[in-house]
Design a protein around this motif. Structure first.
Motif: not given
Length: 326
Positions: A183-184, A188-191, A197-198, A216-219
């Motif tokens: 996940q870590m 960076p690719y999901l930033r 969203l923020y 949910e934010v995921a690859p």
């Protein structure tokens, strides 16, 4: 400016002038530069001096700006430049179509609205269709507006969760060398999705919904084998999916769900020889009822003014290069 023509515009309310002129007269300077005219305020009138055809266009733009201010809308550089471009194409009154259309309000009270006709068409398509492809260059608001529509649907209880995903193609084989768990490594690719969203929900609200599994934010790889019911799903950077990945994603869509797929087919990062799943889906799905393709252009870019020029320059250069190859 002897020998030049002039047009007068009656100023209905002197209080409009500050906003019309802008900070340090920025708005008026833009109009003067675009039309090679001179604008002054005198005796309750705006006086425009210059070539006849130019002052007529400039007066139409300034009259429209006055109308917009009178309606309670704010004037900014982007809105002014877009209005000028519409009047130059003979479509000036179409600016009215995007006024007052609020998608949602951010945690800080900012109104999110379509800023171009292309963006309005994109939002309208998302409202009407269950699957929408937003295709266009960087800076056209594809991702941000899709997230805003997802938040609106979630708050209106039209869906029970928001799922944002994108392929981590840029990472390639280097993922294994990055520190931390998987996940870590992919965060960076999901930033860009986190950032949207923020901005819209606020950090505290976003974290609350995330902990409850409502966001949910995921690859993209995490989507395999799942059925996504009652969800608003956004696939970002879709030009970097393979054909198999795109098919896999589209077949995850469950009952009561809506999907928005965004990408820029001029920025494909896949290895040579692999066709983009986004390009392929355009060919395969173009006649499927219930699926809509919205194409945004450099005219819909709402970032720094230079971004439009950069996109045009690249398009021109690549077009010439392709001609030489042929």
């Amino acid at each position: 400016m002897q020998g030049q023509n002039e047009v007068k515009i009656k100023i209905e309310d002197i209080n409009f002038l500050d906003e019309l002129f802008g900070n340090l007269d920025e708005n008026i300077k833009i109009v003067e530069e675009k039309y090679n005219v001179h604008v002054v305020s005198r005796d309750g009138n705006l006086i425009i001096l210059g070539d006849e055809s130019k002052i007529n266009l400039a007066s139409k733009v300034l009259n429209k700006m006055m109308e917009i201010i009178k309606s309670g809308e704010k004037i900014d550089k982007q809105k002014l430049l877009y209005t000028i471009s519409l009047f130059n194409e003979g479509d000036g009154d179409k600016i009215d179509e995007i006024l007052g259309d609020i998608v949602c309000i951010t945690a800080r009270g900012k109104h999110i609205k379509p800023k171009t006709l292309g963006q309005k068409k994109y939002i309208g398509s998302i409202k009407r269709n269950d699957v929408v492809f937003g295709i266009g260059p960087a800076g056209t608001g594809k991702s941000y507006l899709a997230v805003a529509m997802a938040v609106k649907a979630f708050k209106n209880k039209e869906v029970s969760r928001i799922i944002l995903t994108r392929p981590a193609v840029e990472a390639g084989e280097s993922l294994g060398f990055l520190p931390g768990d998987l996940q870590m490594k992919v965060d960076p690719y999901l930033r860009p999705l986190y950032d949207a969203l923020y901005d819209i929900l606020g950090g505290e609200t976003y974290l609350k919904y995330k902990e409850r599994g409502m966001i949910e934010v995921a690859p993209l790889a995490y989507m395999r084998g799942r059925t996504l019911d009652d969800s608003f799903i956004i696939l970002d950077e879709a030009q970097n999916t393979t054909r198999a990945q795109m098919k896999m994603f589209l077949t995850r869509i469950g009952i009561g769900s809506k999907a928005v797929i965004n990408g820029d087919i001029t920025q494909i990062d896949l290895p040579k020889g692999k066709q983009s799943g986004l390009e392929h889906s355009i060919q395969v799905l173009k006649n499927v009822r219930g699926i809509d393709f919205i194409y945004l252009t450099d005219k819909d870019v709402v970032r720094h003014g230079l971004v439009q020029k950069i996109i045009k320059a690249y398009d021109s250069f690549e077009g010439k290069a392709n001609k030489r190859k042929k």
